[in-house]
Design a protein around this motif. Structure first.
Motif, short mmCIF file in Angstrom:
data_model
loop_
_atom_site.label_atom_id
_atom_site.label_comp_id
_atom_site.label_asym_id
_atom_site.label_seq_id
_atom_site.Cartn_x
_atom_site.Cartn_y
_atom_site.Cartn_z
N VAL A 30 -57.52 80.33 -37.63
CA VAL A 30 -56.74 81.17 -36.56
C VAL A 30 -55.69 82.21 -37.34
N GLN A 31 -55.26 83.37 -36.87
CA GLN A 31 -54.19 83.96 -37.47
C GLN A 31 -52.89 83.13 -37.94
N GLY A 32 -52.64 83.30 -39.22
CA GLY A 32 -51.26 82.49 -39.23
C GLY A 32 -51.86 81.32 -40.46
N ASP A 33 -53.24 80.95 -40.42
CA ASP A 33 -53.75 79.81 -41.21
C ASP A 33 -53.85 80.31 -42.56
N VAL A 34 -53.99 81.83 -42.65
CA VAL A 34 -54.14 82.06 -44.31
C VAL A 34 -53.08 83.13 -44.68
N GLY A 75 -60.41 88.42 -28.79
CA GLY A 75 -60.00 88.33 -30.30
C GLY A 75 -60.68 87.19 -31.03
N GLY A 76 -61.86 86.97 -30.65
CA GLY A 76 -62.61 86.07 -31.36
C GLY A 76 -63.98 86.40 -31.73
N HIS A 110 -58.18 87.22 -33.77
CA HIS A 110 -57.19 85.92 -33.84
C HIS A 110 -57.68 84.83 -34.08
N ARG A 111 -58.95 84.43 -33.62
CA ARG A 111 -59.58 83.19 -33.76
C ARG A 111 -61.06 83.29 -34.00
#
Length: 195
Positions: free
Chosen positions: A191-195, A108-109, A144-145
């Motif tokens: 990462v997921q959740g930062d935006v 996921g990167g 994810h990252r």
């Protein structure tokens, strides 16, 4: 059974290859679109531009070499290895490159790569393009990252990372060989959740 087989892939293999590479709008009236063979001159110009060459290990010897690179960009999309866009004017002129290299769907990167020709520098294009493809990578593709690495001697890329919402995670010592020697690099991530 390996431990990897116990953990499902973050993005299933084949998902990216099944997508058409999208055209993504930018606020400056520019767009991100797949590279075309007719963009070869922009790659040649980038290969000769001191600003691009200073921070990127880009070597493009001829229009023929540039066209081979463009074909390889499309092949690498289908192989799910990279996703590279041209930063372009609505009339089609390519002004830069941005995208994801080192894509790892299972983990996921990916790591961002970008450069702009002089006509597109200094007005927020790199930051807005970074925000836009980051949203695509996290939301549409499902990574994810995301990583953004740059020489510590390149404060402009540090500003791009901050404006695009990437957190500075640290310094990678002597991490990349440039023409003038080994450079330490800043590592930024989103990462997921930062935006």
């Amino acid at each position: 059974m390996t431990s990897r087989s116990l953990i499902p892939a973050v993005v299933p293999a084949g998902r990216m290859a099944a997508m058409e590479q999208p055209v993504l709008g930018l606020p400056q009236g520019l767009e991100l679109r797949p590279w075309r063979l007719s963009d070869a001159a922009a790659l040649v110009a980038a290969g000769r531009d001191p600003g691009v060459r200073r921070w990127n290990r880009l070597s493009v010897e001829s229009a023929e070499d540039a066209r081979r690179r463009i074909v390889r960009m499309h092949e690498r999309w289908r192989a799910e290895q990279s996703a590279i866009w041209a930063v372009a004017r609505p009339d089609g002129e390519a002004l830069g490159l941005i995208g994801w290299g080192d894509i790892d769907l299972a983990e996921g990167g990916a790591e961002i790569v970008y450069w702009l020709l002089p006509a597109a520098r200094g007005n927020g294009v790199a930051a807005s393009a970074t925000k836009r493809i980051s949203r695509w990578a996290l939301t549409d593709l499902g990574l994810h990252r995301l990583r953004l690495c740059h020489s510590v001697a390149n404060p402009a890329s540090c500003r791009v990372a901050a404006k695009a919402g990437y957190s500075l995670e640290g310094t990678l010592r002597s991490a990349l060989l440039h023409a003038d020697g080994w450079h330490d690099e800043h590592l930024h991530a989103l990462v997921q959740g930062d935006v």
